[in-house]
Design a protein around this motif. Structure first.
Motif, PDB file in Angstrom:
ATOM      1  N   TYR A 125       0.840  -1.200   0.000  1.00 41.33           N
ATOM      2  CA  TYR A 125       0.000   0.000   0.000  1.00 41.33           C
ATOM      3  C   TYR A 125       0.881   1.258   0.000  1.00 41.33           C
ATOM      4  CZ  TYR A 125      -4.233  -2.692   1.033  1.00 41.33           C
ATOM      5  OH  TYR A 125      -5.288  -3.552   0.967  1.00 41.33           O
ATOM      6  N   VAL A 126       0.282   2.358  -0.352  1.00 38.61           N
ATOM      7  CA  VAL A 126       0.957   3.644  -0.200  1.00 38.61           C
ATOM      8  C   VAL A 126       1.332   3.837   1.280  1.00 38.61           C
ATOM      9  CG1 VAL A 126       0.641   6.143  -0.295  1.00 38.61           C
ATOM     10  CG2 VAL A 126      -0.180   4.722  -2.166  1.00 38.61           C
ATOM     11  N   GLY A 127       2.570   4.194   1.534  1.00 39.63           N
ATOM     12  CA  GLY A 127       3.022   4.389   2.906  1.00 39.63           C
ATOM     13  C   GLY A 127       3.469   3.123   3.608  1.00 39.63           C
ATOM     14  N   GLN A 128       3.279   1.961   2.990  1.00 34.99           N
ATOM     15  CA  GLN A 128       3.711   0.704   3.621  1.00 34.99           C
ATOM     16  C   GLN A 128       5.192   0.483   3.396  1.00 34.99           C
ATOM     17  OE1 GLN A 128       1.484  -2.720   2.369  1.00 34.99           O
ATOM     18  NE2 GLN A 128       2.697  -4.162   3.563  1.00 34.99           N
ATOM     19  N   LEU A 129       5.880  -0.005   4.408  1.00 36.49           N
ATOM     20  CA  LEU A 129       7.320  -0.215   4.317  1.00 36.49           C
ATOM     21  C   LEU A 129       7.612  -1.514   3.572  1.00 36.49           C
ATOM     22  CD1 LEU A 129       9.982   0.534   6.950  1.00 36.49           C
ATOM     23  CD2 LEU A 129       9.958  -1.732   5.951  1.00 36.49           C
ATOM     24  N   ILE A 130       8.465  -1.416   2.568  1.00 37.09           N
ATOM     25  CA  ILE A 130       8.925  -2.572   1.795  1.00 37.09           C
ATOM     26  C   ILE A 130      10.392  -2.814   2.144  1.00 37.09           C
ATOM     27  CG2 ILE A 130       9.207  -3.532  -0.511  1.00 37.09           C
ATOM     28  CD1 ILE A 130       7.167  -1.396  -1.456  1.00 37.09           C
ATOM     29  N   THR A 131      10.734  -4.039   2.473  1.00 35.86           N
ATOM     30  CA  THR A 131      12.111  -4.379   2.812  1.00 35.86           C
ATOM     31  C   THR A 131      12.817  -4.904   1.569  1.00 35.86           C
ATOM     32  OG1 THR A 131      11.489  -4.935   5.086  1.00 35.86           O
ATOM     33  CG2 THR A 131      13.599  -5.756   4.290  1.00 35.86           C
ATOM     34  N   TYR A 132      13.940  -4.272   1.241  1.00 31.18           N
ATOM     35  CA  TYR A 132      14.735  -4.632   0.058  1.00 31.18           C
ATOM     36  C   TYR A 132      16.124  -5.037   0.534  1.00 31.18           C
ATOM     37  CZ  TYR A 132      16.874  -4.152  -4.605  1.00 31.18           C
ATOM     38  OH  TYR A 132      17.535  -4.370  -5.777  1.00 31.18           O
ATOM     39  N   LYS A 133      16.484  -6.308   0.307  1.00 33.46           N
ATOM     40  CA  LYS A 133      17.766  -6.829   0.788  1.00 33.46           C
ATOM     41  C   LYS A 133      18.705  -7.087  -0.378  1.00 33.46           C
ATOM     42  CE  LYS A 133      16.154  -8.934   5.095  1.00 33.46           C
ATOM     43  NZ  LYS A 133      16.138 -10.155   5.932  1.00 33.46           N
ATOM     44  N   VAL A 134      19.981  -6.756  -0.160  1.00 32.89           N
ATOM     45  CA  VAL A 134      21.028  -6.944  -1.162  1.00 32.89           C
ATOM     46  C   VAL A 134      22.129  -7.789  -0.535  1.00 32.89           C
ATOM     47  CG1 VAL A 134      22.672  -5.820  -2.693  1.00 32.89           C
ATOM     48  CG2 VAL A 134      20.510  -4.693  -2.166  1.00 32.89           C
ATOM     49  N   LYS A 135      22.524  -8.874  -1.233  1.00 31.19           N
ATOM     50  CA  LYS A 135      23.621  -9.726  -0.779  1.00 31.19           C
ATOM     51  C   LYS A 135      24.719  -9.736  -1.833  1.00 31.19           C
ATOM     52  CE  LYS A 135      21.059 -12.880   2.247  1.00 31.19           C
ATOM     53  NZ  LYS A 135      20.729 -14.307   2.527  1.00 31.19           N
ATOM     54  N   LEU A 136      25.938  -9.392  -1.420  1.00 31.67           N
ATOM     55  CA  LEU A 136      27.108  -9.391  -2.288  1.00 31.67           C
ATOM     56  C   LEU A 136      27.949 -10.625  -1.967  1.00 31.67           C
ATOM     57  CD1 LEU A 136      29.049  -7.995  -4.325  1.00 31.67           C
ATOM     58  CD2 LEU A 136      30.043  -6.799  -2.360  1.00 31.67           C
ATOM     59  N   TYR A 137      28.142 -11.498  -2.968  1.00 30.93           N
ATOM     60  CA  TYR A 137      28.904 -12.742  -2.803  1.00 30.93           C
ATOM     61  C   TYR A 137      30.299 -12.550  -3.384  1.00 30.93           C
ATOM     62  CZ  TYR A 137      24.579 -15.164  -1.554  1.00 30.93           C
ATOM     63  OH  TYR A 137      23.414 -15.574  -0.925  1.00 30.93           O
ATOM     64  N   LEU A 138      31.315 -12.816  -2.575  1.00 31.63           N
ATOM     65  CA  LEU A 138      32.709 -12.620  -2.972  1.00 31.63           C
ATOM     66  C   LEU A 138      33.492 -13.915  -2.753  1.00 31.63           C
ATOM     67  CD1 LEU A 138      33.286  -9.160  -1.280  1.00 31.63           C
ATOM     68  CD2 LEU A 138      33.473  -9.562  -3.736  1.00 31.63           C
ATOM     69  N   ALA A 139      34.124 -14.392  -3.821  1.00 40.10           N
ATOM     70  CA  ALA A 139      35.003 -15.551  -3.707  1.00 40.10           C
ATOM     71  C   ALA A 139      36.472 -15.152  -3.727  1.00 40.10           C
ATOM     72  CB  ALA A 139      34.726 -16.534  -4.846  1.00 40.10           C
ATOM     73  N   VAL A 140      36.745 -13.872  -3.825  1.00 40.61           N
ATOM     74  CA  VAL A 140      38.109 -13.336  -3.815  1.00 40.61           C
ATOM     75  C   VAL A 140      38.195 -12.267  -2.738  1.00 40.61           C
ATOM     76  CG1 VAL A 140      38.685 -13.857  -6.219  1.00 40.61           C
ATOM     77  CG2 VAL A 140      37.412 -11.783  -5.680  1.00 40.61           C
ATOM     78  N   ASP A 141      39.414 -11.845  -2.424  1.00 38.54           N
ATOM     79  CA  ASP A 141      39.616 -10.844  -1.375  1.00 38.54           C
ATOM     80  C   ASP A 141      39.219  -9.463  -1.888  1.00 38.54           C
ATOM     81  OD1 ASP A 141      40.577 -12.733   0.377  1.00 38.54           O
ATOM     82  OD2 ASP A 141      42.666 -12.499  -0.264  1.00 38.54           O
ATOM     83  N   LEU A 142      38.377  -8.797  -1.088  1.00 42.59           N
ATOM     84  CA  LEU A 142      37.922  -7.456  -1.444  1.00 42.59           C
ATOM     85  C   LEU A 142      38.897  -6.425  -0.898  1.00 42.59           C
ATOM     86  CD1 LEU A 142      35.679  -5.595  -2.602  1.00 42.59           C
ATOM     87  CD2 LEU A 142      34.626  -5.662  -0.339  1.00 42.59           C
ATOM     88  N   GLN A 143      39.379  -5.558  -1.797  1.00 44.23           N
ATOM     89  CA  GLN A 143      40.292  -4.500  -1.388  1.00 44.23           C
ATOM     90  C   GLN A 143      39.534  -3.228  -1.043  1.00 44.23           C
ATOM     91  OE1 GLN A 143      43.255  -3.509  -4.319  1.00 44.23           O
ATOM     92  NE2 GLN A 143      44.795  -3.024  -2.756  1.00 44.23           N
ATOM     93  N   ARG A 144      38.608  -2.851  -1.878  1.00 44.46           N
ATOM     94  CA  ARG A 144      37.741  -1.701  -1.631  1.00 44.46           C
ATOM     95  C   ARG A 144      36.518  -1.842  -2.524  1.00 44.46           C
ATOM     96  NH1 ARG A 144      42.016   0.127  -4.568  1.00 44.46           N
ATOM     97  NH2 ARG A 144      43.112   0.684  -2.659  1.00 44.46           N
ATOM     98  N   GLY A 145      35.418  -1.178  -2.126  1.00 43.80           N
ATOM     99  CA  GLY A 145      34.214  -1.281  -2.939  1.00 43.80           C
ATOM    100  C   GLY A 145      33.146  -0.308  -2.499  1.00 43.80           C
TER     101      GLY A 145
END
Length: 522
Positions: A125-145
């Protein structure tokens, strides 16, 4: 030595769209860094960092020199893309046919980095809170992002809580998982397009050549999540009240029944409104009704959003001071908040029950002496007969004078009697009351001054109709007087004197306008 050979190679083919690969160009001579022109790559590729290395080998007095360029490139489009041939001093490299595929077509176990997104519901509905989830999968070492927020129009987007860091195994390969949660609140009904989030950064990968002596190098990467469409429904026409949609709504108050309060002393109420799966901006202001004989002094409501156990909870805290003006039994009415249950599609109410309170008279109010005085007895008539005769004579003289004056000027006598009847009988000095810092005397003196100006007795209840500024300042003085914590009253008294002077000036101007002589005043 002269340049005789120029070779080009890539470390991966095919490649997914948006993925960076390393293009290596090797020349068999010691050349300047700017000898290689890479501008032709800009047509079909995003060109990243370029590094240059040189080496010299001497075997059996045979010297071999080499210059190596490593360029990070990312294809812009799907399909077959050609890396053009390069030319230095008339020597050309070989062109490379690069196959670019969609990231969805590549098995996830072959990807070093990918994104997954999810939405709590595809309808809201208008005004209803929607939850949006983001998952980042990394198989290597992250230096910056950097992970961008979802891009959309006609909605409010906020990050909820901090990022969560964990590990997961996908298709037999271990990944580091970084999870971020957003709350989305739509403003208008219709189709809400949630564009996929973007990630761009640098990871560490093994350098070209491999082997036990290979080193890790930084490689730029990027990924994009899928887009989602959510249907936003309008506010139901049957709904009555301030619009609030949530999973669960509740009212809470710390209250002890059976307590007795004192007139003039503030009663503090702390009421909290909780809404599960809602945003703080959606919470309506509380309507706290009062019975007659009470005044309320509310503080500014405090709103906040709390992330707890994977749920978003909006909270509103309202503190209000209630001051009873008299003693008696009072009923604080029920507090009710309407809200819409999206799971049952109906309107519901969160309520606080009515409160019964007893208010006793103020302890600082003097109790009137209702006992009759005991008559004084005497054994002798003494001077009473003479006194009675003298009083009778004086009364007859006064009556004669009054009749004489009435014959001469009957109108003036009536005017004088009427003026006496409309003048307050208990005059008070405003400045003296202010010097004592006595709120009761100050208000009594204020009413005396206003009554003198108007020419009739004015009560505190009538003051609002005559002068809203004076009534407002009087309420502030009452609140300061009855507050449990000391409050500065000097500014209020100064404000009161200024408002009283303005009231006197306004009333004088009204009288002059009503006079027939006012039109002759230049």
């Amino acid at each position: 030595m002269a340049l005789t050979e120029l070779q080009a190679s890539v470390d991966k083919n095919p490649v997914t769209q948006g993925e960076y690969i390393a293009l290596t160009v090797t020349a068999d001579d010691d050349l300047e860094s700017q000898a290689l022109d890479t501008s032709a790559l800009l047509k079909n590729f995003i060109v990243g960092r370029t590094s240059v290395g040189r080496s010299t080998q001497i075997i059996n007095f045979d010297t071999r020199k080499e210059t190596r360029w490593q360029i990070l490139i990312s294809p812009k489009q799907l399909g077959q893309v050609t890396i053009p041939a390069f030319e230095i001093n008339g020597v050309k490299s070989n062109p490379i046919a690069l196959q670019v595929v969609d990231s969805a077509s590549q098995p996830q176990q072959m990807q070093n980095l990918f994104l997954r997104t999810s939405v709590s519901s595809d309808e809201a509905y208008v005004g209803q809170l929607i939850t949006y989830k983001v998952k980042l999968y990394l198989a290597v070492d992250l230096q910056r992002g950097v992970l961008s927020a979802p891009n959309l129009d006609g909605a409010q987007v906020k990050q909820v809580g901090d990022d969560k860091d964990s590990t997961d195994i996908v298709n037999g390969r271990r990944y580091r998982v970084i999870e971020r949660t957003y709350s989305i609140v739509a403003d208008n009904p219709g189709k809400l397009m949630i564009s996929g989030v973007n990630f761009s950064g640098d990871v560490l990968v093994n350098g070209a050549g491999g082997g036990m002596f290979s080193f890790q190098e930084s490689r730029p990467v990027q990924a994009q999540g899928d887009s989602t469409v959510v249907t936003i429904k309008p506010v139901p026409q049957s709904y009555v009240g301030d619009w609030l949609v949530a999973d669960v709504v509740a009212l809470q108050e710390d209250w002890k029944d059976g307590q007795t309060y004192e007139a003039g002393q503030p009663i503090t109420r702390n009421i909290s409104l909780y809404a599960s799966n809602a945003d703080e901006t959606s919470l309506p202001d509380l309507n706290i009704p009062l019975p007659p004989g009470m005044r309320s002094y509310p503080d500014k409501a405090v709103k906040k959003t709390i992330a707890r156990d994977g749920q978003t909870v909006a909270k509103l805290t309202q503190t209000v001071a209630i001051v009873p003006s008299k003693a008696g039994d009072f009923t604080l009415p029920e507090v009710k908040v309407a809200w819409w249950n999206p799971h049952l599609n109906k309107e519901e109410y969160a309520t606080l029950p009515a409160r019964q309170i007893k208010v006793k008279p103020a302890s600082n109010t003097p109790t009137p002496d209702l006992t009759m005085p005991t008559p004084t007895t005497t054994t002798s008539a003494g001077y009473w007969p003479a006194a009675t005769a003298i009083l009778a004579v004086l009364w007859l003289m006064t009556l004669g004078l009054w009749l004489s004056a009435r014959r001469k000027a009957p109108i003036k006598v009536v005017d004088r009697i009427m003026a006496t009847a409309t003048t307050p009988t208990a005059p008070a000095n405003l400045q003296s009351a202010i010097d004592k810092d006595d709120a009761a005397e100050v208000l009594n003196a204020l009413l005396h001054e206003v009554s003198s100006i108007k020419g009739q007795n004015i009560s505190l209840g009538q003051l609002t109709q005559l002068s809203a500024p004076l009534a407002a300042i009087a309420s502030k003085i009452q609140a300061a007087h009855y507050s449990r914590t000391p409050k500065e009253t000097a500014p209020l008294y100064q404000e009161l004197q200024g408002a009283l002077a303005q009231f006197r000036s306004d009333e004088l101007q009204k009288k002059q306008q009503k006079s027939p002589l006012s039109s002759l005043n230049p």
